[in-house]
Design an enzyme around this catalytic site. Structure first.
Site: not given
Ligand SMILES: Nc1nc2c(c(=O)[nH]1)N[C@@H](CN(C=O)c1ccc(C(=O)N[C@@H](CCC(=O)O)C(=O)O)cc1)CN2
Ligand SMILES: NCC(=O)N[C@@H]1O[C@H](COP(=O)([O-])[O-])[C@@H](O)[C@H]1O
Length: 219
Positions: A17, A69, A113, A175, A177
């Site tokens: 989205t 990773r 975020h 969302q 916002q």
């Molecule tokens: N090094 C960074 N990586 C990422 C950032 C960042 O600021 N620094 N932002 C994130 C986005 N995010 C929240 O906004 C976020 C995304 C994913 C996770 C997380 O715990 N992911 C897990 C898997 C979760 C899943 O697959 O549903 C993982 O990677 O093991 C936390 C926060 C993007 N990356």
């Molecule tokens: N940590 C990252 C995170 O939680 N992102 C969140 O994923 C949702 C779906 O986004 P999308 O509709 O753009 O796919 C959004 O609400 C965004 O804030």
């Protein structure tokens, strides 16, 4: 400022989205950008359909196909850099990125975020805000650094938490916002008005806000 549109690559993991809001801005001319590619770490997600509908190149780099990773990030970086982007946008991208990857794109990678950072870094932000009894919640666009959700904020928007809110109803408010401030952040970056170092100086109390600021928004 260059007259040619800024080349952008968008990373997604799901519904897209926020991607759609940025596509809409490209298509209506409000964003001086060209989305060169949309790359997902998951196949068959709606965000890929949104890109295809908009005739934007897509790719999948499936994290499940990699042993680590680091190897996933290296493959993702190769795919991204085919397009030589000036900005990488994380739009619902759900993988934690390695320090080498975030260093490679330092100052030119944004994330959205769903919280008023630095509160609630990580996941499940809406439920955490409700459980904490907060009356205000929101969303932050920030530069991406090695520290998860710890990079300098660019723009924030607030929403009210009502007593009858659930994580889902709060997510829906947030969302709305998101789809306002993310295109705005991309526009500001394209216009050269958003700089990670300037934002960090602001956060360190050493400078006035460059242009990111809190948008107090009624929910
Ligand atoms: N090094 C960074 N990586 C990422 C950032 C960042 O600021 N620094 N932002 C994130 C986005 N995010 C929240 O906004 C976020 C995304 C994913 C996770 C997380 O715990 N992911 C897990 C898997 C979760 C899943 O697959 O549903 C993982 O990677 O093991 C936390 C926060 C993007 N990356
Ligand atoms: N940590 C990252 C995170 O939680 N992102 C969140 O994923 C949702 C779906 O986004 P999308 O509709 O753009 O796919 C959004 O609400 C965004 O804030």
């Amino acid at each position: 400022m260059s007259n040619s549109p800024m080349r952008v690559v968008v990373l997604i993991s799901g519904s897209g989205t926020n991607l759609q809001a940025i596509i809409d801005g490209q298509q209506d001319g409000s964003l001086p950008i060209k989305i060169a590619a949309v790359i997902s770490n998951k196949p068959d997600v709606k965000g890929l359909q949104r890109a295809e509908t908009a005739n934007i190149a897509t790719a999948v780099v499936d994290h499940k196909q990699f042993e680590s990773r680091e190897s996933f990030d290296a493959a993702l970086q190769l795919e991204i850099d085919k397009h030589q982007p000036q900005l990488v946008v994380l739009a619902g991208f759900m993988r934690i990125l390695t320090p080498a990857f975030t260093a490679h794109y330092a100052g030119k990678m944004l994330n959205i975020h769903p919280s008023l950072l630095p509160k609630y870094q990580g996941l499940h932000t809406h439920q955490r805000a409700i459980d904490a009894g907060d009356s205000i919640h929101g969303v932050t666009v920030h530069f991406v650094t090695a520290e998860l959700d710890g990079g300098p904020a660019a723009i924030q928007a607030q929403v009210k938490i009502d007593s009858n809110d659930t994580a889902d109803t709060l997510a829906a408010k947030v969302q709305v916002q998101e789809h306002i401030i993310y295109p705005l952040a991309v526009k500001w970056f394209a216009e050269g008005r958003l700089h990670m170092q300037a934002n960090q100086a602001w956060l360190d109390g050493k400078a006035l806000p460059p242009c990111g600021h809190l948008l107090a928004v009624e929910s």
